[in-house]
Design an enzyme around this catalytic site. Structure first.
Site, PDB file in Angstrom:
ATOM      1  N   PRO A  95      50.955  74.561  57.921  1.00 55.71           N
ATOM      2  CA  PRO A  95      51.947  74.116  56.927  1.00 55.71           C
ATOM      3  C   PRO A  95      51.648  74.728  55.564  1.00 55.71           C
ATOM      4  O   PRO A  95      50.781  74.263  54.836  1.00 55.71           O
ATOM      5  CB  PRO A  95      51.789  72.590  56.921  1.00 55.71           C
ATOM      6  CG  PRO A  95      50.382  72.352  57.380  1.00 55.71           C
ATOM      7  CD  PRO A  95      50.033  73.463  58.319  1.00 55.71           C
ATOM      8  N   ASP A 141      46.937  76.538  53.296  1.00 48.90           N
ATOM      9  CA  ASP A 141      47.127  75.754  54.512  1.00 48.90           C
ATOM     10  C   ASP A 141      46.885  74.289  54.166  1.00 48.90           C
ATOM     11  O   ASP A 141      45.759  73.883  53.883  1.00 48.90           O
ATOM     12  CB  ASP A 141      46.145  76.233  55.583  1.00 48.90           C
ATOM     13  CG  ASP A 141      46.328  75.524  56.921  1.00 48.90           C
ATOM     14  OD1 ASP A 141      47.062  74.517  56.974  1.00 48.90           O
ATOM     15  OD2 ASP A 141      45.715  75.985  57.905  1.00 48.90           O
ATOM     16  N   HIS A 142      47.946  73.497  54.173  1.00 50.08           N
ATOM     17  CA  HIS A 142      47.835  72.106  53.733  1.00 50.08           C
ATOM     18  C   HIS A 142      46.964  71.262  54.667  1.00 50.08           C
ATOM     19  O   HIS A 142      46.565  70.152  54.309  1.00 50.08           O
ATOM     20  CB  HIS A 142      49.228  71.471  53.603  1.00 50.08           C
ATOM     21  CG  HIS A 142      49.341  70.519  52.453  1.00 50.08           C
ATOM     22  ND1 HIS A 142      48.320  69.662  52.092  1.00 50.08           N
ATOM     23  CD2 HIS A 142      50.363  70.290  51.583  1.00 50.08           C
ATOM     24  CE1 HIS A 142      48.702  68.941  51.060  1.00 50.08           C
ATOM     25  NE2 HIS A 142      49.932  69.310  50.712  1.00 50.08           N
ATOM     26  N   ARG A 143      46.662  71.748  55.840  1.00 49.74           N
ATOM     27  CA  ARG A 143      45.767  71.010  56.729  1.00 49.74           C
ATOM     28  C   ARG A 143      44.341  71.020  56.206  1.00 49.74           C
ATOM     29  O   ARG A 143      43.588  70.049  56.396  1.00 49.74           O
ATOM     30  CB  ARG A 143      45.794  71.609  58.140  1.00 49.74           C
ATOM     31  CG  ARG A 143      47.151  71.570  58.822  1.00 49.74           C
ATOM     32  CD  ARG A 143      47.130  72.337  60.139  1.00 49.74           C
ATOM     33  NE  ARG A 143      46.780  73.751  59.941  1.00 49.74           N
ATOM     34  CZ  ARG A 143      46.633  74.628  60.934  1.00 49.74           C
ATOM     35  NH1 ARG A 143      46.831  74.241  62.193  1.00 49.74           N
ATOM     36  NH2 ARG A 143      46.318  75.882  60.676  1.00 49.74           N
TER      37      ARG A 143
END
Length: 360
Positions: free
Chosen positions: A159, A332-334
């Protein structure tokens, strides 16, 4: 000169004779008038009636309207196919008797380039004519397939979020000029070298941004292993500057120059472009002002660097002109939260705008 609808043969079934059919009352039409060929062809386009032993009366085909256009000799099937496929019969040369256009002629014209048919209608030479949809196929190399697969997976699984800041780089440009003036023979520090150095220092200052998502775990890197995107024939490759934070600008310049040269020559070892923790993609040399890059997996972020250009800015309430460079972080929002990405960009901007702090 046989009239349309005139009886030209009688089919008798098993056990019947011609006299049996005559007794059924079948009669020949009297003195059928000649029918023009065009009208006959139009009549032929209809579905033929089934043969029967019942009395049949001859039907006089209507005369076609006069036209100044030259008559086109084509079979009914050829006309129907041409109408269905919107093909002009005027541009087709028939291969049948006396130049009659047959089915195969229409089907051949349907597969020919559109430009050739258009040129034939206009009386022009097809050579050199512009063709609609003109294209050709190029086989995808293994590198192109690998790039496509990795970046597609990145966009589908990671994401992405994007953060952009503008950096005033006048001090950086002055510092680079002074460093190059005092550098040893063969050393030439580039703006990209200083950007890599600033990114490495920022990753050490904000270690939460130096991360990679691995499902059950998040990997945090102890060093700033920065991959730099290098365009090569057929794609791009990302050689890695290992532990970039430990290298001075002179050493960094030598490493990046060597990696870029061997990348373009296809002489990199696998361990020189595999792994890493962060990526930098610089398109400033092409005049690109700002862009957002796709994360290079398994990295947690990539920095897209635009061109430095003269822009008006406000300093202490006064309008001034400065050299400004826009950079966009794709994260990467993770693995990296928005606040972490913002703190990393803040640190990066500080190092770029005050390059002397990279020496502290």
């Amino acid at each position: 000169n046989v009239a349309v609808g005139a009886v030209i043969a009688v089919l008798a079934e098993d056990g019947e004779t011609a006299s049996d059919v005559a007794k059924a009352g079948l009669q020949e039409p009297s003195s059928p008038a000649p029918v023009p060929l065009v009208a006959a062809e139009a009549q032929d386009r209809a579905e033929p009636a089934p043969v029967t032993t019942a009395p049949v009366k001859a039907v006089q085909a209507p005369k076609s309207k006069s036209s100044d256009k030259p008559r086109i000799f084509a079979s009914p099937l050829a006309r129907r196919i041409a109408a269905d496929r919107n093909i002009a019969l005027e541009g087709i040369t028939g291969s049948g008797p006396y130049g009659r256009i047959l089915r195969r002629d229409v089907e051949s014209a349907a597969t020919a380039p559109i430009a050739q048919t258009t040129a034939a209608l206009a009386g022009a030479t097809p050579a050199g004519a512009t063709q609609q949809g003109d294209s050709y196929l190029v086989a995808n190399s293994q590198m192109r397939k690998a790039i496509a697969s990795r970046l597609q997976d990145s966009k589908q699984q990671a994401p992405h979020f994007y953060l952009t800041v503008d950096c005033v780089i006048d001090n950086l440009l002055e510092a680079r000029k002074s460093l190059n003036a005092k550098a040893a023979e063969g050393i030439k520090i580039s703006v990209n070298d200083m950007i890599i150095c600033a990114a490495a220092m920022a990753l050490i200052a904000v270690p939460e941004a130096n991360a990679s998502w691995e499902g059950e775990n998040t990997r945090l890197f102890r060093h700033a292993d920065i991959a730099m995107a290098v365009a090569i024939d057929g794609g791009l490759i990302t050689p890695i500057v290992w532990a970039a934070e430990q290298k001075g600008l002179a050493a960094l310049s030598q490493v990046t120059t060597d990696l870029a040269a061997r990348a373009r020559d296809g002489k990199l070892a696998a361990n020189e472009y595999t792994g890493g923790s962060f990526t930098i993609s610089n398109l400033g040399m092409f005049g690109v002002r700002e862009f957002a890059a796709v994360i290079n997996p398994p990295h947690g972020g990539i920095l897209a660097v635009g061109a430095g250009e003269q822009r008006p800015i406000v300093i202490d309430g006064n309008l001034a002109v400065a050299t400004v460079m826009s950079v966009t972080l794709s994260a990467d929002h993770r693995a990296v939260d928005g606040a972490v990405g913002a703190r990393w960009l803040q640190a990066f901007k500080g190092f770029v705008e005050n390059p002397v702090t990279m020496l502290l």
